[in-house]
Design an enzyme around this catalytic site. Sequence first.
Site, short mmCIF file in Angstrom:
data_model
loop_
_atom_site.label_atom_id
_atom_site.label_comp_id
_atom_site.label_asym_id
_atom_site.label_seq_id
_atom_site.Cartn_x
_atom_site.Cartn_y
_atom_site.Cartn_z
N CYS A 82 16.17 12.60 -58.96
CA CYS A 82 15.09 11.97 -58.88
C CYS A 82 14.85 10.64 -59.99
CB CYS A 82 13.77 12.71 -59.57
SG CYS A 82 13.65 14.00 -57.80
N LYS A 133 4.85 13.89 -56.25
CA LYS A 133 5.81 13.46 -55.35
C LYS A 133 6.63 14.83 -54.67
CE LYS A 133 9.93 12.64 -57.65
NZ LYS A 133 10.42 14.15 -57.66
N ASP A 147 7.60 16.89 -59.72
CA ASP A 147 7.95 17.30 -58.31
C ASP A 147 6.91 18.37 -57.82
OD1 ASP A 147 10.11 16.87 -56.67
OD2 ASP A 147 11.37 18.62 -57.26
N ASP A 167 9.57 14.16 -63.67
CA ASP A 167 10.01 15.47 -63.60
C ASP A 167 10.49 16.53 -64.52
OD1 ASP A 167 9.29 14.45 -61.00
OD2 ASP A 167 11.17 15.17 -59.86
C1 VGL Z 1 15.05 17.01 -58.19
C2 VGL Z 1 16.55 17.81 -56.90
C3 VGL Z 1 15.67 18.63 -56.30
C4 VGL Z 1 14.76 16.04 -59.30
C5 VGL Z 1 14.16 17.40 -57.41
O1 VGL Z 1 13.72 16.00 -60.06
O2 VGL Z 1 15.67 15.19 -59.59
N1 VGL Z 1 16.48 17.24 -58.02
N2 VGL Z 1 14.38 18.19 -56.43
ZN ZN Z 2 12.54 18.93 -55.49
#
Ligand code: VGL
Ligand code: ZN
Length: 180
Positions: free
Chosen positions: A128, A87, A47, A9
């Site tokens: 994540c 994801k 994400d 991400d």
């Molecule tokens: C994430 C919070 C919400 C991440 C994704 O990539 O860690 N954190 N969505």
């Molecule tokens: Zn997210």
Amino acid sequence: MSNALLIVDVQNDFCPGGALPAPAGDKIIPVINKILDSFPYIIASRDWHPEQTIHFQKWPVHCVQNSKGAEFPQELNSEKFNVILNKGTASKDDGYSAFEATNKNLAEYLKSNKIDKLYVTGLVAEYCVKNTVLDALKYGFKTMVIKDAVEGIREKDEDFENAFKEMEKAGAKVIMSNEI
Ligand code: VGL
Ligand code: ZN
């Protein structure tokens, strides 16, 4: 057996100026670029949320599919990625782990390419990255976390360090990029 770099991400919305930024999220980009060529396989997750999801009851709207915020930062050498995993695509769950990607089954991909060792980098440590590392360990992969190639949203000061403690306790090895 082989190894792979997993980049979790690293997207505009998790970098400074984005919707849900890790305050130093951009600092890991040159570290990741520098180590890319050390790996035979480079896998990146993103994400990739629908416009409406229960996830946005907890979080500000971020990484909506096909938005600018969901793109990889321009400075990241994403043309070297072998696989891109989407994801968080469902509207009814968070989908924090890259092992929950919906366009490809990560565990099967790794097994079919005889990859037994994963080096994990990315954003963000507390969600994540941590969930991906814990899943990797559950699936039985040797899992290393490259600490200087991970950043966090750091809601509380200790959150970032606690995430690393939890990953280590579960069996991950924490290393620095110059040990690769
Ligand atoms: C994430 C919070 C919400 C991440 C994704 O990539 O860690 N954190 N969505
Ligand atoms: Zn997210």
